[in-house]
Design a protein around this motif. Structure first.
Motif, PDB file in Angstrom:
ATOM      1  N   TYR A  95      22.604 -16.863 -37.938  1.00  0.00           N
ATOM      2  CA  TYR A  95      23.797 -16.751 -37.094  1.00  0.00           C
ATOM      3  C   TYR A  95      23.974 -17.976 -36.215  1.00  0.00           C
ATOM      4  O   TYR A  95      25.098 -18.460 -36.032  1.00  0.00           O
ATOM      5  CB  TYR A  95      23.721 -15.496 -36.215  1.00  0.00           C
ATOM      6  N   GLU A 141      16.238 -15.629 -37.597  1.00  0.00           N
ATOM      7  CA  GLU A 141      17.213 -15.714 -36.513  1.00  0.00           C
ATOM      8  C   GLU A 141      16.499 -15.717 -35.165  1.00  0.00           C
ATOM      9  O   GLU A 141      15.403 -15.153 -35.033  1.00  0.00           O
ATOM     10  CB  GLU A 141      18.210 -14.545 -36.583  1.00  0.00           C
ATOM     11  N   ARG A 149      22.688  -8.734 -31.960  1.00  0.00           N
ATOM     12  CA  ARG A 149      23.288  -8.128 -33.146  1.00  0.00           C
ATOM     13  C   ARG A 149      22.798  -6.681 -33.286  1.00  0.00           C
ATOM     14  O   ARG A 149      23.569  -5.771 -33.591  1.00  0.00           O
ATOM     15  CB  ARG A 149      22.953  -8.948 -34.405  1.00  0.00           C
ATOM     16  N   GLY A 164      24.888 -18.445 -30.239  1.00  0.00           N
ATOM     17  CA  GLY A 164      25.132 -17.782 -31.522  1.00  0.00           C
ATOM     18  C   GLY A 164      25.901 -18.620 -32.517  1.00  0.00           C
ATOM     19  O   GLY A 164      26.329 -18.082 -33.548  1.00  0.00           O
ATOM     20  N   SER A 167      29.274 -17.112 -33.253  1.00  0.00           N
ATOM     21  CA  SER A 167      29.312 -15.678 -33.543  1.00  0.00           C
ATOM     22  C   SER A 167      29.911 -14.919 -32.357  1.00  0.00           C
ATOM     23  O   SER A 167      29.838 -15.367 -31.211  1.00  0.00           O
ATOM     24  CB  SER A 167      27.901 -15.152 -33.822  1.00  0.00           C
ATOM     25  N   THR A 169      30.661 -10.774 -30.638  1.00  0.00           N
ATOM     26  CA  THR A 169      30.216  -9.387 -30.657  1.00  0.00           C
ATOM     27  C   THR A 169      30.973  -8.563 -29.623  1.00  0.00           C
ATOM     28  O   THR A 169      31.485  -9.099 -28.639  1.00  0.00           O
ATOM     29  CB  THR A 169      28.696  -9.286 -30.394  1.00  0.00           C
ATOM     30  N   PHE A 174      29.649  -6.917 -34.925  1.00  0.00           N
ATOM     31  CA  PHE A 174      29.166  -8.294 -34.825  1.00  0.00           C
ATOM     32  C   PHE A 174      29.921  -9.132 -35.845  1.00  0.00           C
ATOM     33  O   PHE A 174      30.075  -8.716 -36.999  1.00  0.00           O
ATOM     34  CB  PHE A 174      27.660  -8.342 -35.105  1.00  0.00           C
ATOM     35  N   GLU A 175      30.398 -10.293 -35.426  1.00  0.00           N
ATOM     36  CA  GLU A 175      31.078 -11.229 -36.317  1.00  0.00           C
ATOM     37  C   GLU A 175      30.260 -12.520 -36.383  1.00  0.00           C
ATOM     38  O   GLU A 175      30.172 -13.250 -35.403  1.00  0.00           O
ATOM     39  CB  GLU A 175      32.488 -11.542 -35.819  1.00  0.00           C
ATOM     40  N   PRO A 176      29.640 -12.815 -37.518  1.00  0.00           N
ATOM     41  CA  PRO A 176      28.842 -14.050 -37.625  1.00  0.00           C
ATOM     42  C   PRO A 176      29.722 -15.289 -37.631  1.00  0.00           C
ATOM     43  O   PRO A 176      30.939 -15.208 -37.842  1.00  0.00           O
ATOM     44  CB  PRO A 176      28.112 -13.883 -38.960  1.00  0.00           C
ATOM     45  N   ARG A 177      29.104 -16.427 -37.402  1.00  0.00           N
ATOM     46  CA  ARG A 177      29.844 -17.690 -37.444  1.00  0.00           C
ATOM     47  C   ARG A 177      30.508 -17.851 -38.814  1.00  0.00           C
ATOM     48  O   ARG A 177      30.034 -17.326 -39.825  1.00  0.00           O
ATOM     49  CB  ARG A 177      28.913 -18.858 -37.142  1.00  0.00           C
ATOM     50  N   LYS A 181      29.814 -16.205 -43.032  1.00  0.00           N
ATOM     51  CA  LYS A 181      30.445 -14.893 -43.192  1.00  0.00           C
ATOM     52  C   LYS A 181      30.340 -14.395 -44.633  1.00  0.00           C
ATOM     53  O   LYS A 181      30.059 -13.220 -44.887  1.00  0.00           O
ATOM     54  CB  LYS A 181      31.908 -14.954 -42.752  1.00  0.00           C
TER      55      LYS A 181
END
Length: 266
Positions: A95, A141, A149, A164, A167, A169, A174-177, A181
């Motif tokens: 992430y 991570e 997360r 992050g 990223s 949240t 949670f939305e990753p970079r 994705k």
């Protein structure tokens, strides 16, 4: 502005490829060749020509033939699968997108640990040999980012995660970079095909919710499908698939080799 890293890999016996990765930005570099084409007539031969549920069943049978690791063995495996191609002493954090010393693995602040992309509480498999130790969804991570997360489902939106890599949240997702994705989506969908309720483990399935808790589900499927389309497999992800296949589990993530199978099944 985040630093720019040039990542260079060898994909099997293919020519060296370079991918430009900017944490927090969409990855656009993909492999110029198809290093997995030879697997279609061998590894994937029983899946060729199938679609939908029939394809999913065929892939489940294919990828279930694997060597299983212990949870302790995962530490050393990740030091190889996620090695920073610009610095062999480091790994790339999923992430965060940063490079950190392989020796800095552990549970303290500043260390990296083993992130279960399919959160282990979503199916209650813990760290059991099988889904709890499957390298196709385990990634290094930062301890703090991993804790943020937690076991949240994946969705768009939220506030920036400190360190992050872009990223985001909120309370339930949670939305990753952007650059990983698609990686996250393909790891989740691999798990859904690999673990279908056999081997004494739960039947893992994606759904379109973000409140799954301890259910053997994870979401959001519609978002994961979009992420897979927008962020196709790059050289790092393809190389990782090869290393897991050649050196550790001897099975592959079919959605890295054939991203179009995501839409065919779901």
């Amino acid at each position: 502005m985040p630093g720019i890293h040039i990542r260079t890999f060898a994909l099997g016996t293919a020519a060296v490829l370079a991918a430009l990765v900017l944490p927090g930005a969409t990855a656009t570099a993909t492999a110029s060749a198809n290093p997995t084409a030879t697997y279609d007539d061998t590894y994937y031969k029983d899946a060729e020509g199938k679609t939908g549920a029939e394809l999913k069943s065929a892939l489940h049978t294919i990828i279930s033939d694997q060597t299983k690791l212990s949870y302790d063995a995962v530490w050393d495996a990740l030091k190889t699968t996620d090695q920073d191609p610009a610095n062999s002493s480091n790994v790339i954090l999923l992430y965060s997108g940063t490079s950190r010393a392989k020796s800095a693995n552990g549970g303290d602040s500043g260390d990296w640990n083993r992130e279960h992309v399919w959160a282990k509480s979503h199916g209650d498999f813990g760290t059991a040999t099988g889904p709890g130790t499957d390298l196709h969804h385990l990634r290094p991570e930062d301890v703090t980012v991993n804790s943020i997360r937690g076991n949240k489902d994946f969705d768009n939106g939220g506030s920036a995660v400190a360190n992050g890599g872009g990223s985001l949240t909120d309370s339930d997702s949670f939305e990753p970079r952007d650059a990983v994705k698609g990686d996250v989506a393909r790891m989740i969908l691999y798990m859904a095909v690999r673990y279908e309720g056999g081997d004494s483990f739960a039947d893992l399935e994606p759904n379109d919710s973000v409140d799954n808790g301890s259910a053997p589900n994870i979401g959001k499927l519609s978002v994961l499908k979009k992420w897979s389309d927008e962020d196709p497999p790059d050289a790092f992800e393809q190389n990782r698939n090869d290393v897991i296949f050649d050196t550790y589990q001897h099975n592959r993530n079919p959605f890295i080799d054939h991203p179009e199978w995501v839409g065919s099944i779901w």
